[in-house]
Design a protein around this motif. Structure first.
Motif, mmCIF file in Angstrom:
data_model
loop_
_atom_site.group_PDB
_atom_site.id
_atom_site.type_symbol
_atom_site.label_atom_id
_atom_site.label_comp_id
_atom_site.label_asym_id
_atom_site.label_seq_id
_atom_site.Cartn_x
_atom_site.Cartn_y
_atom_site.Cartn_z
ATOM 1 N N SER A 11 -3.715 1.861 -9.804
ATOM 2 C CA SER A 11 -4.727 2.456 -8.943
ATOM 3 C C SER A 11 -4.511 3.966 -8.941
ATOM 4 C CB SER A 11 -4.589 1.895 -7.518
ATOM 5 O OG SER A 11 -5.626 2.367 -6.687
ATOM 6 N N SER A 12 -5.265 4.649 -8.136
ATOM 7 C CA SER A 12 -5.001 6.064 -7.871
ATOM 8 C C SER A 12 -5.348 6.331 -6.417
ATOM 9 C CB SER A 12 -5.790 6.977 -8.816
ATOM 10 O OG SER A 12 -7.166 6.797 -8.635
ATOM 11 N N THR A 13 -4.725 7.357 -5.868
ATOM 12 C CA THR A 13 -4.929 7.649 -4.458
ATOM 13 C C THR A 13 -6.324 8.218 -4.211
ATOM 14 O OG1 THR A 13 -3.848 9.799 -4.739
ATOM 15 C CG2 THR A 13 -2.483 7.968 -3.954
ATOM 16 N N GLY B 44 10.802 -10.646 -4.179
ATOM 17 C CA GLY B 44 11.401 -10.089 -5.386
ATOM 18 C C GLY B 44 11.487 -8.586 -5.320
ATOM 19 N N HIS B 45 11.916 -8.004 -6.432
ATOM 20 C CA HIS B 45 12.022 -6.550 -6.539
ATOM 21 C C HIS B 45 10.770 -5.997 -7.213
ATOM 22 C CE1 HIS B 45 16.689 -6.737 -6.369
ATOM 23 N NE2 HIS B 45 16.116 -7.025 -5.213
ATOM 24 N N TYR B 46 10.238 -4.949 -6.604
ATOM 25 C CA TYR B 46 9.008 -4.320 -7.073
ATOM 26 C C TYR B 46 9.241 -2.818 -7.222
ATOM 27 C CZ TYR B 46 6.761 -8.738 -6.093
ATOM 28 O OH TYR B 46 6.428 -10.074 -6.104
ATOM 29 N N LYS B 47 8.354 -2.188 -7.983
ATOM 30 C CA LYS B 47 8.459 -0.753 -8.214
ATOM 31 C C LYS B 47 7.075 -0.127 -8.138
ATOM 32 C CE LYS B 47 9.212 0.538 -12.499
ATOM 33 N NZ LYS B 47 9.849 0.901 -13.774
ATOM 34 N N LEU B 48 6.995 1.003 -7.447
ATOM 35 C CA LEU B 48 5.807 1.849 -7.497
ATOM 36 C C LEU B 48 6.145 3.053 -8.359
ATOM 37 C CD1 LEU B 48 4.511 1.846 -3.807
ATOM 38 C CD2 LEU B 48 3.452 0.762 -5.792
ATOM 39 N N ASN B 49 5.315 3.314 -9.364
ATOM 40 C CA ASN B 49 5.469 4.489 -10.212
ATOM 41 C C ASN B 49 4.325 5.440 -9.906
ATOM 42 O OD1 ASN B 49 4.403 5.853 -12.921
ATOM 43 N ND2 ASN B 49 6.630 5.804 -12.930
ATOM 44 N N PHE B 50 4.676 6.674 -9.579
ATOM 45 C CA PHE B 50 3.701 7.702 -9.232
ATOM 46 C C PHE B 50 3.677 8.758 -10.334
ATOM 47 C CE2 PHE B 50 5.442 5.929 -5.352
ATOM 48 C CZ PHE B 50 4.338 5.724 -4.556
ATOM 49 N N ALA B 51 2.504 9.076 -10.870
ATOM 50 C CA ALA B 51 2.351 10.070 -11.933
ATOM 51 C C ALA B 51 2.250 11.462 -11.314
ATOM 52 C CB ALA B 51 1.128 9.756 -12.779
ATOM 53 N N THR B 52 3.367 11.949 -10.799
ATOM 54 C CA THR B 52 3.381 13.229 -10.083
ATOM 55 C C THR B 52 3.206 14.426 -11.018
ATOM 56 O OG1 THR B 52 5.789 13.150 -10.153
ATOM 57 C CG2 THR B 52 4.740 12.346 -8.157
ATOM 58 N N THR C 294 0.855 -1.188 0.000
ATOM 59 C CA THR C 294 0.000 0.000 0.000
ATOM 60 C C THR C 294 0.890 1.237 0.000
ATOM 61 O OG1 THR C 294 -0.121 -0.004 2.423
ATOM 62 C CG2 THR C 294 -1.914 -1.113 1.220
ATOM 63 N N THR C 295 0.294 2.381 -0.295
ATOM 64 C CA THR C 295 1.035 3.637 -0.267
ATOM 65 C C THR C 295 0.147 4.752 0.252
ATOM 66 O OG1 THR C 295 2.512 5.079 -1.535
ATOM 67 C CG2 THR C 295 0.505 4.336 -2.654
ATOM 68 N N HIS C 296 0.774 5.813 0.676
ATOM 69 C CA HIS C 296 0.093 7.012 1.161
ATOM 70 C C HIS C 296 0.945 8.188 0.709
ATOM 71 C CE1 HIS C 296 -1.415 9.505 4.845
ATOM 72 N NE2 HIS C 296 -2.116 9.763 3.759
ATOM 73 N N ILE C 297 0.341 9.111 -0.019
ATOM 74 C CA ILE C 297 1.083 10.270 -0.513
ATOM 75 C C ILE C 297 0.602 11.514 0.205
ATOM 76 C CG2 ILE C 297 1.785 11.610 -2.519
ATOM 77 C CD1 ILE C 297 0.913 9.264 -4.270
ATOM 78 N N LEU C 298 1.546 12.212 0.811
ATOM 79 C CA LEU C 298 1.263 13.500 1.429
ATOM 80 C C LEU C 298 1.943 14.584 0.603
ATOM 81 C CD1 LEU C 298 1.750 12.593 5.183
ATOM 82 C CD2 LEU C 298 -0.398 12.874 3.926
ATOM 83 N N ASP C 299 1.157 15.565 0.171
ATOM 84 C CA ASP C 299 1.690 16.715 -0.554
ATOM 85 C C ASP C 299 2.176 17.699 0.506
ATOM 86 O OD1 ASP C 299 2.116 19.106 -1.915
ATOM 87 O OD2 ASP C 299 0.439 18.781 -3.296
ATOM 88 N N THR C 300 3.451 17.603 0.847
ATOM 89 C CA THR C 300 3.988 18.423 1.938
ATOM 90 C C THR C 300 4.062 19.894 1.562
ATOM 91 O OG1 THR C 300 6.260 17.960 1.254
ATOM 92 C CG2 THR C 300 5.292 16.504 2.917
ATOM 93 N N GLY C 301 4.147 20.196 0.267
ATOM 94 C CA GLY C 301 4.147 21.594 -0.173
ATOM 95 C C GLY C 301 2.806 22.263 0.060
ATOM 96 N N ALA C 302 1.730 21.505 -0.093
ATOM 97 C CA ALA C 302 0.374 22.041 0.087
ATOM 98 C C ALA C 302 -0.175 21.749 1.476
ATOM 99 C CB ALA C 302 -0.561 21.463 -0.970
ATOM 100 N N ALA D 56 -4.508 13.575 -3.417
ATOM 101 C CA ALA D 56 -5.605 12.765 -3.960
ATOM 102 C C ALA D 56 -5.523 12.704 -5.478
ATOM 103 C CB ALA D 56 -6.938 13.365 -3.536
ATOM 104 N N GLY D 57 -5.900 11.553 -6.031
ATOM 105 C CA GLY D 57 -5.996 11.407 -7.475
ATOM 106 C C GLY D 57 -4.683 11.158 -8.189
ATOM 107 N N VAL D 58 -3.656 10.730 -7.479
ATOM 108 C CA VAL D 58 -2.375 10.421 -8.120
ATOM 109 C C VAL D 58 -2.418 8.983 -8.644
ATOM 110 C CG1 VAL D 58 0.125 10.219 -7.815
ATOM 111 C CG2 VAL D 58 -1.135 11.997 -6.590
ATOM 112 N N ALA D 59 -2.134 8.805 -9.918
ATOM 113 C CA ALA D 59 -2.074 7.463 -10.498
ATOM 114 C C ALA D 59 -0.826 6.745 -9.982
ATOM 115 C CB ALA D 59 -2.052 7.542 -12.015
ATOM 116 N N VAL D 60 -1.010 5.470 -9.598
ATOM 117 C CA VAL D 60 0.078 4.653 -9.059
ATOM 118 C C VAL D 60 0.055 3.296 -9.758
ATOM 119 C CG1 VAL D 60 1.101 3.664 -6.979
ATOM 120 C CG2 VAL D 60 -0.282 5.741 -6.790
#
Length: 112
Positions: A40-42, A59-67, A7-15, A20-24
């Protein structure tokens, strides 16, 4: 709905709010080639809990975030059009991979 192994949780520390709504996208490295497992998306709280199965093999995994897309929707310039976080799954425990994000920096850690 069951929670995925990763799972992931994205905090926009600048704002100062959840991102919300980030594609992952979750991918697995198979002999040097990345294979997409789930997308998914947040949600409104910046969380994505449905990234693949309840259990992943080691194994090795990757999360890609459409920032870049996230910031473009806010009409905010960003230095990072996407963020890739590569990590290793070694066992059955839950893997939480948070992302602390701002337009010109990001940070991550192993969450719980």
């Amino acid at each position: 709905m069951s929670v995925s192994h990763v799972t992931t949780h994205i905090l926009d520390t600048g704002a100062g709010r959840p991102a919300a709504g980030v594609a992952v996208v979750l991918s697995k490295n198979d002999a040097g080639t990345w294979r997409e497992l789930a997308a998914s998306s947040t949600d409104a709280d910046g969380r994505a809990k449905d990234l693949g199965p309840e259990q992943l093999e080691p194994g090795h995994y990757k999360l890609n975030f459409a920032t870049g897309t996230y910031y473009a929707a806010q009409q905010t310039a960003t230095f990072f059009p996407e963020v890739d976080l590569v990590f290793e799954v070694t066992g059955p425990e839950h893997y939480h991979v948070p992302l602390l994000l701002s337009p010109f920096a990001y940070s991550t850690y192993r969450g719980s």
